[in-house]
Design a protein around this motif. Structure first.
Motif, PDB file in Angstrom:
ATOM      1  N   ASP A  33       0.860  -1.182   0.000  1.00 26.63           N
ATOM      2  CA  ASP A  33       0.000   0.000   0.000  1.00 26.63           C
ATOM      3  C   ASP A  33       0.895   1.230   0.000  1.00 26.63           C
ATOM      4  N   ARG A  34       1.228   1.721  -1.168  1.00 29.50           N
ATOM      5  CA  ARG A  34       2.161   2.848  -1.264  1.00 29.50           C
ATOM      6  C   ARG A  34       1.580   4.125  -0.651  1.00 29.50           C
ATOM      7  N   ALA A  35       0.278   4.319  -0.773  1.00 31.70           N
ATOM      8  CA  ALA A  35      -0.331   5.540  -0.245  1.00 31.70           C
ATOM      9  C   ALA A  35      -0.194   5.640   1.267  1.00 31.70           C
ATOM     10  N   ALA A  36      -0.089   4.489   1.941  1.00 25.88           N
ATOM     11  CA  ALA A  36       0.019   4.495   3.399  1.00 25.88           C
ATOM     12  C   ALA A  36       1.304   5.145   3.873  1.00 25.88           C
ATOM     13  N   GLU A  37       2.305   5.240   2.985  1.00 25.03           N
ATOM     14  CA  GLU A  37       3.597   5.822   3.361  1.00 25.03           C
ATOM     15  C   GLU A  37       3.735   7.282   2.935  1.00 25.03           C
ATOM     16  N   SER A  38       2.681   7.881   2.407  1.00 21.06           N
ATOM     17  CA  SER A  38       2.733   9.271   1.970  1.00 21.06           C
ATOM     18  C   SER A  38       2.483  10.204   3.157  1.00 21.06           C
ATOM     19  N   LEU A  39       3.423  11.076   3.404  1.00 19.03           N
ATOM     20  CA  LEU A  39       3.289  12.012   4.514  1.00 19.03           C
ATOM     21  C   LEU A  39       2.572  13.293   4.101  1.00 19.03           C
ATOM     22  N   GLY A  40       2.551  13.619   2.822  1.00 12.50           N
ATOM     23  CA  GLY A  40       2.095  14.940   2.454  1.00 12.50           C
ATOM     24  C   GLY A  40       3.226  15.934   2.635  1.00 12.50           C
ATOM     25  N   ASN A  41       2.900  17.179   2.854  1.00  9.30           N
ATOM     26  CA  ASN A  41       3.930  18.219   2.887  1.00  9.30           C
ATOM     27  C   ASN A  41       4.620  18.368   4.234  1.00  9.30           C
ATOM     28  N   ALA A  42       4.029  17.889   5.319  1.00  8.60           N
ATOM     29  CA  ALA A  42       4.607  18.077   6.653  1.00  8.60           C
ATOM     30  C   ALA A  42       5.509  16.898   6.994  1.00  8.60           C
ATOM     31  N   VAL A  43       6.689  17.183   7.523  1.00  5.87           N
ATOM     32  CA  VAL A  43       7.685  16.134   7.758  1.00  5.87           C
ATOM     33  C   VAL A  43       8.242  16.129   9.181  1.00  5.87           C
ATOM     34  N   GLU A  44       7.794  17.046  10.043  1.00 10.31           N
ATOM     35  CA  GLU A  44       8.341  17.071  11.405  1.00 10.31           C
ATOM     36  C   GLU A  44       7.399  17.794  12.350  1.00 10.31           C
ATOM     37  N   LEU A  45       7.159  17.189  13.507  1.00 12.11           N
ATOM     38  CA  LEU A  45       6.562  17.871  14.655  1.00 12.11           C
ATOM     39  C   LEU A  45       7.656  17.900  15.710  1.00 12.11           C
ATOM     40  N   GLN A  46       8.379  19.014  15.790  1.00 10.56           N
ATOM     41  CA  GLN A  46       9.602  19.010  16.591  1.00 10.56           C
ATOM     42  C   GLN A  46       9.370  19.418  18.039  1.00 10.56           C
ATOM     43  N   HIS A  47       8.538  20.436  18.276  1.00  6.12           N
ATOM     44  CA  HIS A  47       8.355  20.807  19.681  1.00  6.12           C
ATOM     45  C   HIS A  47       7.030  21.503  19.943  1.00  6.12           C
ATOM     46  N   VAL A  48       6.668  21.452  21.220  1.00  2.00           N
ATOM     47  CA  VAL A  48       5.566  22.211  21.792  1.00  2.00           C
ATOM     48  C   VAL A  48       6.190  23.213  22.750  1.00  2.00           C
ATOM     49  N   ASN A  49       5.902  24.500  22.580  1.00  2.00           N
ATOM     50  CA  ASN A  49       6.541  25.555  23.372  1.00  2.00           C
ATOM     51  C   ASN A  49       5.546  26.159  24.356  1.00  2.00           C
ATOM     52  N   LEU A  50       5.891  26.084  25.652  1.00  4.53           N
ATOM     53  CA  LEU A  50       5.037  26.582  26.724  1.00  4.53           C
ATOM     54  C   LEU A  50       5.908  27.315  27.744  1.00  4.53           C
ATOM     55  N   ARG A  51       5.627  28.570  27.989  1.00  8.25           N
ATOM     56  CA  ARG A  51       6.387  29.295  29.021  1.00  8.25           C
ATOM     57  C   ARG A  51       6.034  28.760  30.402  1.00  8.25           C
ATOM     58  N   VAL A  52       7.039  28.757  31.287  1.00  4.57           N
ATOM     59  CA  VAL A  52       6.849  28.321  32.671  1.00  4.57           C
ATOM     60  C   VAL A  52       7.485  29.359  33.588  1.00  4.57           C
TER      61      VAL A  52
END
Length: 292
Positions: free
Chosen positions: A9-28
């Motif tokens: 299933d080649r379509a199952a390996e398609s990410l689309g345009n986004a390739v990274e969720l690197q961080h969530v930024n929250l001040r403390v």
């Protein structure tokens, strides 16, 4: 020429345009309390190379991070998902930091596969045991960031990610949209009647393969909120591409794949190891499952 039928299933390996969720930024406002929760409690690893002072902390979670700069507290309007290697060890760690965080909003409750934890300032972290079927072969990481949005918003949100960012996004039943922002990682938008506080500036960071195309579309609509560098820009408002109606606000720090820190390897420790049960060679943690 290969004439055999394709079994994949080649379509199952398609990410689309986004390739990274690197961080969530929250001040403390308190780095000591943040260390107690994110490092001692959740079992994450402080980045040993960057932001090592007392004004900011980067907490490694597999291939992603929490960025925790010092300042007025920020609370994500939703829930961050976290896969942790061992449920029993997680619950034990969270119980041990309860005394250090007395008088804050810290709390946790057991769930079937982990825990619902609340940071000292009210951020909700939903912790899960590893589950290949749900999260892929991940033993430690951030599989999703889930946002609370207004009723009726998710259709337009899915269109925004598809049409403006080129990100694969879809609706799931009534009241939920999901955007694939990296392999086995999603931004999830869930409709709710629950009141939401005003947006306080927190952000998520993603990377796009086509960095310039979405920028042009965002710029045309007046949605680019900050020009950071050659490799990075930001936007805050998610709008319906068809009508321009405002749907939700959360800052996106958008990077290119040519950004100097794209795909940077992160150090992850074995949080089960301490000075009483130390075993040489077991300090590091592989955040993916072994083959098979």
């Amino acid at each position: 020429m290969d004439t055999h039928a394709n079994a994949f299933d080649r379509a199952a390996e398609s990410l689309g345009n986004a390739v990274e969720l690197q961080h969530v930024n929250l001040r403390v406002p308190d780095q000591q309390a943040a260390t107690a929760f994110y490092i001692s409690g959740l079992g994450l690893t402080r980045d040993p190379f960057l932001m090592t002072g007392t004004d900011n902390m980067w907490a490694n979670a597999g291939a992603s991070q929490f960025h925790l700069p010092t300042g007025a507290p920020q609370v994500l309007r939703g829930t961050t998902g976290l896969v942790v290697p061992n449920r029993a060890q997680l619950l034990d760690r969270l119980a041990k930091v309860r005394g250090q965080l007395e008088g804050t909003r810290f709390a946790f409750a057991e769930t079937g596969d982990g825990a619902e934890a609340t940071c000292p300032w009210g951020n909700r972290i939903r912790c899960h045991a590893p589950d290949r079927a749900r999260f892929g072969p991940v033993t430690l990481g951030i599989p999703y960031v889930e946002f609370d949005v207004s009723p009726g918003a998710v259709g337009g949100i899915a269109r925004f990610y598809n049409e403006i960012l080129g990100v694969r996004a879809w609706t799931e039943g009534a009241g939920t949209a999901r955007a694939l922002v990296a392999k086995n990682q999603h931004l999830v938008f869930r409709e709710t009647d629950r009141p939401r506080p005003p947006f306080d500036g927190h952000h998520v960071q993603i990377a796009l393969a086509d960095f310039g195309g979405p920028y042009t579309k965002l710029r045309k609509r007046g949605l680019v909120s900050r020009e950071d560098s050659q490799w990075q820009y930001r936007f805050r408002d998610i709008v319906d591409p068809d009508t321009g109606a405002m749907l939700f606000t959360v800052e996106h720090e958008v990077r290119s794949m040519t950004h100097p820190m794209f795909g940077r390897p992160l150090v992850n420790r074995n949080a089960a190891l301490n000075n009483r049960n130390y075993a040489a060679g077991h300090e590091g943690w592989a955040w993916t499952m072994p083959p098979g």
